[in-house]
Design an enzyme around this catalytic site. Sequence first.
Site, PDB file in Angstrom:
ATOM      1  N   GLU A  64     -33.778 -14.038   4.290  1.00 27.93           N
ATOM      2  CA  GLU A  64     -34.481 -12.777   4.042  1.00 27.93           C
ATOM      3  C   GLU A  64     -33.507 -11.628   3.774  1.00 27.93           C
ATOM      4  OE1 GLU A  64     -37.293 -11.739   7.122  1.00 27.93           O
ATOM      5  OE2 GLU A  64     -37.967  -9.939   6.093  1.00 27.93           O
ATOM      6  N   GLY A  98     -30.527 -17.661  12.580  1.00 29.85           N
ATOM      7  CA  GLY A  98     -31.893 -18.076  12.251  1.00 29.85           C
ATOM      8  C   GLY A  98     -31.860 -19.281  11.337  1.00 29.85           C
ATOM      9  N   ARG A 147     -52.640 -10.507  -0.166  1.00 34.13           N
ATOM     10  CA  ARG A 147     -52.245  -9.652   0.955  1.00 34.13           C
ATOM     11  C   ARG A 147     -52.140  -8.178   0.573  1.00 34.13           C
ATOM     12  NH1 ARG A 147     -47.374 -13.280   3.747  1.00 34.13           N
ATOM     13  NH2 ARG A 147     -48.748 -14.843   4.627  1.00 34.13           N
TER      14      ARG A 147
END
Lengths: 636, 256
Positions: A425, A43, A331
């Site tokens: 991540e 990624g 959020r």
Amino acid sequence: MIKLESKVPEGKLADKWMNYKFKMKVVNPANKRKYDIIVIGSGLAGASAAATMGELGYKVKVFTFHDSSRRAHSIAAQGGINAAKNYQNDADSVFRLFYDTIKGGDFRSREANTYRLAEVSNNIIDQCVAQGVPFAREYGGTLANRSFGGAQVSRTFYARGETGQQLLLGAYSSMNRQVKLGNVEIFPRREFLDIVLVNDHAQGVIVRNLLNGNIEKYSAQAVILATGGYSNVYFLSTNAMNSNTTAIWRAHKQGAAFANPCYTQIHPTCLPVHGEGQSKLVLMSESLRNDGRIWVSKKAGDTRSPDKITEDERDYYLERKYPAFGNLVPRDVASRNAKYVCDEGRGVGGGRAVYLDFSDAFHRIGKDGVKDKYGNLFDMYKNITGVDPYEIPMQIYPAPHYTMGGLWVDYNLMSNIPGLFVLGEANFSDHGANRLGASALMQGLSDGYFIIPYTIGNYLVTENPEKVGTDGSEFKEAERAVEDNIQKLLSLNGKQTVDEIHKRLGNILIDKVGMSRSEKGLVEAIQQIKELRNEFWKDAKLVGRADDLNLTLERAGRVADFLELGELMAVDALHRNESCGGHFREEYETPEGEAMRRDDEFAYVAAWEFEDVGKWQLNKEPLVFENVELAARSYK
Amino acid sequence: MNNENLNLALHIWRQESREAKGKFEEFIVTVSPDASILEMLDEINNRLEKEGKIPIAFESDCREGICGACGFVVNGRQHGPLPKTATCQLHMRNFKDGETIYLEPMRATPFPIIKDLIVDRSAFDKIQQSGAFISFNTGSAPDANAILVPKEAADASLDAAECIGCGACVAACINASAMLFVGAKVSQFALLPQGQLEKYERVQEMVAAMDEAGFGSCTNTYACEAECPKGISVINIAMMNRDFIVSKFRSKEVES
């Protein structure tokens, strides 16, 4: 106990990285080609790291379970990437980006790491433009920006709703160039199954060739994991179907500390679950909350269609509870409140969805005005649900989206296992307890292009890891353990499919370790997950062979790991007796219903050390804030 | 969202390996109109696993139409009957109760079948590795706004760059040509100032790699554009051809 040394350099915050770069040892250009480096994952973080290290002359091997390295899930990021360029002349700066990020993370990240992220953000944009990434432009030819949640300046660079795709293809192109030059070798359709330690240093990996089931061994002088987050532990999430925790989990079981596993982000504007057969949840940009109004019926179990529910029978609960921010609360607040009203039975038809209604916007700016701003999102909604949102209000529900927790790393992005680096991540590093929009792409590329190429050289020179082959006993043992595990999985011949058990795990987690957590719920969750794990190892049913393309076996291995990780998430959430960012404990809320952080007791990173399945030891890395004042978040 | 379930007869291509002989296997299913076609396959696979049978092999990942992993042929159409829609975004409400549906892999000589609906598209990566990049090392970039790009050029470049590498264009083409895939990448760079320096070398290298991988030539049927889930335009093929021809003359001049 693990020794957690953050290795944050001395000196003023703004000078740390610059000074550290000078102090680090560097590998002589002619010597770089003697080093083999393994990268797991392709990624943004993995591809950018591989490309840059290839440019420097290292010999890099990249492994991905996809058929092509271009398919990594970074590709699905929509909104954009932040950078402190201040091109809009709106008083942005490195310090402001740093401050927004650390505050957005509810003061649960390391100052020095977060500052460095903001510092290199500008280089990322330069790099990507030079690579040919077609960012949005103004008519004068300069780069365009837009604003994003959690910031008062316009600093987000974007390429329509496909920023992740364009940035990933940029990194992929740079990596491909190094493939052509012979510095990078890509191994597609390989799943990482274990790390190999030689004298306690990461020196190799065991992977499974997904086409023929061959177990393959590779050695190197350093190993990088860039394998993304673990939202799929919830079964339903916005992550891609194959995103998993296996790489970081197996490294954890070999000794790498897992930090803050309970910090998960649940995104408020996703499409609701339509039925049992649903495989994943689809995110819609949260920009919809700029003009849409969120409501449910005041009555529980109201099955009337929305047009039959009159204005005074509706509860615009965010506007009611948070008059200042209304539908634009952050959020975590929006997600939690949607859960509450649905728990009360007031969701759409008594189910798990709330209305996102554009009627007012239609009156104010007309349907065409709404179409101009959100046309593609309305089309997407109609395509997926078969309902025209111009006629009937949209239904939304929160979905797991991102995991801030991950393997513990020091300032060099190295885990507590020497030679094992963790990027993007997959690490816990920069976002604290909550991540702001347009920051994930920034972190992946910052780690890959601008941090690991420096810090890995320092490691290689300082530690001088030897060049080992794959014939040593460590490799043979690791290979045998992997093969035994595969045989153990394939011998399972019970009654439940892997997906059925995974769904049950997801239901426990979303209910008790999701948007809102309580001591009672977490204690129950731990017990239920332990039982479910035992059930898996007795009653799961696998089919197919080890020496063949076997999708059931691939999923089973990943679910077995999720069943262990899920428990640790609950254990971490139970121990953290405070509310912060994505972690909301019902016992710790202010009288106004807001998150109550407890800085005196919990301003630390919880780094869990694996002892045995279901058994961990807690290690704490204190967080020291010298440059920002810890403030409470309020959105009233 | 609460329409009646659909009863369907599915004929799905089953093939154990590249060498094995394949055939259609029939499945009678009842499915929610809200399910995607891949979710329908998930349910069938769950049932097969319960019965101890081998599930249908198909690829998918993001299920949002952007990763390009999924893709098979539905009733003779790449990614199914809807325009600009990847297989994962195809929902069952687009079919009628009682319908018979045929699912088979994307078929093209350069994409050998691996198993059932999975094909090997690694030839695409080889083409990309041959020259689909700007030769540029990390760290040496000027300030991003030092390179001005006209908005029209940036937009057109992004139109081309949206390709998801799914392979539908190749499988749709009677010649199994990869001209749309290659043209899109060549144009993305050719339209930008950053891509000018290597423009002619790039197109030559990528076309050579395409030919070497066994893809056919373009005969302008435009089936590729019609089946492309991102609606990539055949204009990109024309732009690539122009650059390719210019590059040939240019090379000769240099050589002579």
